[in-house]
Scaffold this motif. Structure first.
Motif, short mmCIF file in Angstrom:
data_model
loop_
_atom_site.label_atom_id
_atom_site.label_comp_id
_atom_site.label_asym_id
_atom_site.label_seq_id
_atom_site.Cartn_x
_atom_site.Cartn_y
_atom_site.Cartn_z
N GLY A 69 0.81 -1.22 0.00
CA GLY A 69 0.00 0.00 0.00
C GLY A 69 0.84 1.26 0.00
N ILE A 70 1.98 1.25 0.73
CA ILE A 70 2.86 2.42 0.76
C ILE A 70 3.51 2.62 -0.61
CG2 ILE A 70 4.84 3.48 1.89
CD1 ILE A 70 4.23 1.80 4.35
N ILE A 71 3.90 1.51 -1.25
CA ILE A 71 4.49 1.61 -2.60
C ILE A 71 3.47 2.22 -3.56
CG2 ILE A 71 5.32 0.27 -4.56
CD1 ILE A 71 6.54 -1.70 -2.59
N GLN A 72 2.23 1.79 -3.47
CA GLN A 72 1.19 2.32 -4.36
C GLN A 72 0.91 3.78 -4.09
OE1 GLN A 72 -2.20 -0.27 -3.89
NE2 GLN A 72 -1.09 -2.07 -4.64
N HIS A 73 1.24 4.24 -2.88
CA HIS A 73 1.08 5.66 -2.58
C HIS A 73 2.15 6.51 -3.27
CE1 HIS A 73 0.58 9.41 -0.30
NE2 HIS A 73 1.89 9.36 -0.05
N TYR A 74 3.39 6.03 -3.25
CA TYR A 74 4.50 6.85 -3.75
C TYR A 74 4.73 6.73 -5.26
CZ TYR A 74 5.91 8.13 0.96
OH TYR A 74 5.95 8.66 2.23
N LEU A 75 4.43 5.58 -5.85
CA LEU A 75 4.71 5.43 -7.29
C LEU A 75 3.95 6.44 -8.15
CD1 LEU A 75 5.05 1.57 -7.84
CD2 LEU A 75 6.84 3.30 -7.74
N PRO A 76 2.65 6.67 -7.89
CA PRO A 76 1.95 7.68 -8.69
C PRO A 76 2.29 9.11 -8.27
CG PRO A 76 0.41 6.13 -7.67
CD PRO A 76 1.72 5.98 -7.00
N ASN A 77 2.96 9.26 -7.10
CA ASN A 77 3.28 10.59 -6.57
C ASN A 77 4.77 10.69 -6.28
OD1 ASN A 77 0.37 11.62 -6.08
ND2 ASN A 77 0.41 9.63 -5.02
N PRO A 78 5.61 10.65 -7.31
CA PRO A 78 7.06 10.66 -7.08
C PRO A 78 7.54 11.91 -6.36
CG PRO A 78 6.55 11.00 -9.40
CD PRO A 78 5.28 10.60 -8.75
N LEU A 79 6.82 13.02 -6.51
CA LEU A 79 7.24 14.23 -5.82
C LEU A 79 7.15 14.09 -4.30
CD1 LEU A 79 5.79 17.10 -8.07
CD2 LEU A 79 8.16 16.31 -7.87
N SER A 80 6.21 13.26 -3.85
CA SER A 80 6.10 13.01 -2.41
C SER A 80 7.37 12.33 -1.90
CB SER A 80 4.88 12.13 -2.11
OG SER A 80 3.70 12.77 -2.51
N PHE A 81 7.88 11.38 -2.69
CA PHE A 81 9.13 10.71 -2.32
C PHE A 81 10.29 11.69 -2.34
CE2 PHE A 81 12.97 8.59 -4.16
CZ PHE A 81 13.41 7.98 -3.00
N LEU A 105 19.14 5.76 -4.68
CA LEU A 105 17.74 6.17 -4.54
C LEU A 105 16.88 4.99 -4.07
CD1 LEU A 105 17.29 8.45 -7.69
CD2 LEU A 105 17.45 9.17 -5.30
N LEU A 106 17.18 3.80 -4.58
CA LEU A 106 16.41 2.62 -4.17
C LEU A 106 16.64 2.28 -2.70
CD1 LEU A 106 16.59 0.19 -7.23
CD2 LEU A 106 14.58 1.35 -6.29
N VAL A 107 17.84 2.57 -2.18
CA VAL A 107 18.08 2.37 -0.75
C VAL A 107 17.08 3.18 0.06
CG1 VAL A 107 19.67 2.84 1.15
CG2 VAL A 107 20.51 1.75 -0.93
N PHE A 108 16.98 4.47 -0.27
CA PHE A 108 16.06 5.35 0.47
C PHE A 108 14.61 4.92 0.27
CE2 PHE A 108 19.80 8.16 0.25
CZ PHE A 108 19.85 8.58 1.57
N PHE A 109 14.26 4.54 -0.96
CA PHE A 109 12.88 4.17 -1.22
C PHE A 109 12.51 2.89 -0.48
CE2 PHE A 109 9.44 2.22 -3.70
CZ PHE A 109 8.53 3.27 -3.73
N ALA A 110 13.42 1.92 -0.47
CA ALA A 110 13.15 0.65 0.20
C ALA A 110 12.94 0.85 1.70
CB ALA A 110 14.29 -0.33 -0.05
N LEU A 111 13.75 1.70 2.30
CA LEU A 111 13.60 1.95 3.75
C LEU A 111 12.39 2.82 4.04
CD1 LEU A 111 15.50 0.76 5.90
CD2 LEU A 111 16.54 0.80 3.63
N LEU A 112 12.00 3.65 3.09
CA LEU A 112 10.81 4.47 3.26
C LEU A 112 9.56 3.61 3.35
CD1 LEU A 112 9.30 7.21 3.26
CD2 LEU A 112 9.38 7.14 0.76
N VAL A 113 9.46 2.60 2.49
CA VAL A 113 8.23 1.80 2.43
C VAL A 113 8.25 0.63 3.41
CG1 VAL A 113 7.88 2.43 0.02
CG2 VAL A 113 9.07 0.30 0.55
#
Length: 597
Positions: free
Chosen positions: A295-307, A383-391
């Motif tokens: 669910g968190i991944i689905q939140h950020y993928l359409p909203n990359p600016l949020s990431f 970038l994937l390091v940060f994204f993986a730990l974010l979700v």
């Protein structure tokens, strides 16, 4: 070395580099003797995953309400528990008694379920070295400690061999080699964790890619096979390194062979298939983010600016940036063993100087595509390091990204190091680069050793030593008895005992007669073992086999004969304790403090 026309000394294309991993191996081999087991973050779970592989388990079990895991030997579980008190407690040191007890634990053959959170997503082929050491140790009848140490050795030897092969394929720059001798690299290579093998595998990937970029149409076909297999194995256990797949596709540009497209497709499909299976069959309840990861991944993928906003807020935090830098160089243990500030300053200086004397843009016009691709992979992996730990690690919605450590950026740093070095020509930098590397090696090894000794073995203050005095009890008479005074640990936290040894005094004579050892559990159950007094040897231990139960008290009852004493330790201001050796059902041994061992 060779002399060229300008009279300056240069190192030849591969001079000494394949031997460099041998030096790293020797340093880490010595450090592994100092580092207690399971002191690398998440090493408990990595060793569990390797053990599951020895039992043929590829996909982890997922019982209801538990993290995914598998059935594990209770001896290995006891060995892990023995060292589980060290993480996150910098004041906790190891004693000789604790080491003795842990190192004697045996494989029991009994199994119990044990979760291994976070490891079910990793393709288990990466655990073959650890599994090899464990299974050989168990087959040879070694203790759990001996098997674990063998697993560590196989991991280190395998990583060193991979590095030697990589350096023969394409020599590294001093900067790339410098990253391997940082305290954090030494520490991880010395453990049975995953970082040593995955980092060595990543260097092999980069080396093969650089060789293909240099040789172009003359590239040997087998290099593409090595590149593809290495990418599949490494990326399937280090998801943030997914951009490394681009290196396979990138070979098409250099070699002019469409086989690179096929290989890249095979690698991509293989990795995606494994990740699909792993995510569908694995449950990890270590961390509560407030929402499912999907669910968190689905939140950020359409909203990359949020990431991007969360990422910029994270990178604007000065304390976090400082932590990233120090944990990249080395905060050892479970992030509970930092270096003094002056050591970090020295490490920064040596790395920066090595980078300055390792960087070359001499052939940038013909090398820029390969260098740019390496930098792009490094950026994507970071970038994937940060994204993986974010979700997966940060409570949603997050204001900053939590859980990121500097060591996660080792492979991106290596990609940049190779990009800065270039390398389409055989010659390398002047001797000052390797000289700085040698200085960093010595500086890092010395300070790493000092810190490990301080963290795990040396107390901040000299403890007050209690005075122990051994005395023999009054000799027993026929029909009398002698009480066994067990230690506090056995009385108030009893272990199930398989054997017990008692130190008798016979006063240098044979004493005919019969006696019984009587042991009691907390529930009042009594075990009676008869024995012949004439079998006792003066000032020696006699072993008694028990049924494995948690006994808390005992006595020797003399049916006939006498003249026998028990050796005891009298501690100033403390209780009197009988000289005993306790052997638990898992093989662990404990000795009465102050008695002969």
């Amino acid at each position: 070395m060779r002399i060229i026309n300008n009279g300056m000394c240069h190192f030849s294309a591969h001079a000494g580099w394949p031997l460099f991993p041998v030096l790293v191996f020797l340093a880490c081999f010595l450090l592994s003797a100092i580092i207690p087991p399971f002191q690398s973050p998440d090493e408990f779970d990595h060793v569990k995953r390797a053990y599951f592989l020895t039992r043929g388990q590829v996909i982890l079990d997922t019982p209801t309400g538990k993290s995914s895991g598998g059935m594990m030997d209770t001896g290995l579980a006891a060995y892990m528990n023995a060292y589980g008190r060290l993480p996150f407690d910098p004041d906790r040191k190891l004693s000789a008694a604790e080491l003795d007890e842990a190192n004697n634990i045996r494989w029991t053959g009994d199994q119990e379920f044990s979760p291994a959170p976070g490891t079910g997503y990793y393709f288990p082929l990466i655990y073959v070295p650890q599994a090899t050491g464990l299974i050989i140790g168990e087959m040879l009848g070694l203790s759990v400690n001996g098997s674990y140490r063998l697993a560590r050795f196989v991991v280190l030897a395998s990583a060193s061999l991979i590095l030697s092969i990589a350096f023969m394929i394409h020599r590294p720059s001093p900067l790339a080699a410098a990253l391997l001798v940082l305290p954090m690299s030494f520490f991880q290579l010395s453990s049975a964790s995953l970082d040593g093998i995955s980092t060595a595998g990543a260097i092999l990937i980069i080396s093969v890619f650089m060789r293909m970029a240099i040789d172009k149409e003359l590239t040997k076909p087998w290099l593409l096979y090595v590149l593809t297999a290495s990418v599949i194995v490494v990326v399937s256990c280090r998801i943030h390194l997914l951009p490394l797949v681009l290196l396979i596709f990138g070979t098409v540009f250099f070699t002019r062979r469409k086989s690179g497209l096929i290989a890249g497709g095979i690698a991509s499909i293989s990795i995606m298939l494994w990740l699909t299976v792993a995510f569908k069959t694995t449950i990890d309840i270590r961390v509560v983010t407030g929402f499912p990861v999907s669910g968190i991944i689905q939140h950020y993928l359409p909203n990359p600016l949020s990431f991007v906003r969360v990422l910029l807020a994270t990178l604007a935090d000065e304390e976090l940036l400082r932590f990233y830098g120090q944990s990249f160089l080395g905060i050892l243990g479970w992030l509970d063993a930092p270096f003094p500030e002056d050591v970090y300053t020295g490490l920064y200086a040596l790395v920066v100087l090595t980078a300055l004397f390792s960087t070359s843009f001499k052939h940038i016009e013909e090398e820029w595509p390969a260098r740019l691709l390496l930098v792009c992979c490094a950026l994507g992996a970071s970038l994937l390091v940060f994204f993986a730990l974010l979700v997966s690690w940060s409570v949603h919605p997050a204001s900053i990204i939590k859980g990121v450590q500097g060591r996660y950026f080792m492979v991106p740093a290596l990609l940049v190091a190779y990009a800065l070095e270039g390398g389409s020509r055989a010659e390398s930098r002047l001797f000052i680069g390797p000289l700085l590397l040698a200085a960093l090696f010595l500086f890092s090894a010395f300070n790493t050793t000092s810190l490990l000794l301080m963290r795990y073995y040396l107390s901040a203050e000299q403890p007050e030593m209690a005075k122990f005095e051994m005395r023999a009890s009054l000799p027993a008479t026929s029909g009398g008895s002698l009480a066994l005074s067990l230690d506090q640990k056995q009385m108030y936290g009893p272990s199930a005992l398989k054997r017990i040894a008692i130190m008798f005094g016979t006063f240098r004579r044979k004493n005919p007669g019969l006696a019984e050892l009587r042991l009691r559990t907390g529930e009042g159950e009594v075990l009676v073992i008869p024995f012949d007094l004439s079998d006792l040897v003066d000032n020696q231990y006699k072993w008694f086999d028990l049924d494995p139960r948690p006994y808390i008290s005992g006595e020797i009852v003399f049916l006939s004969g006498g003249g026998i004493s028990l050796w005891q330790v009298h501690r100033e201001g403390g209780p009197v304790t009988s000289c005993l050796i306790y052997e638990a059902s898992n093989g662990g041994k404990r000795y009465t403090r102050g008695c002969p061992r």
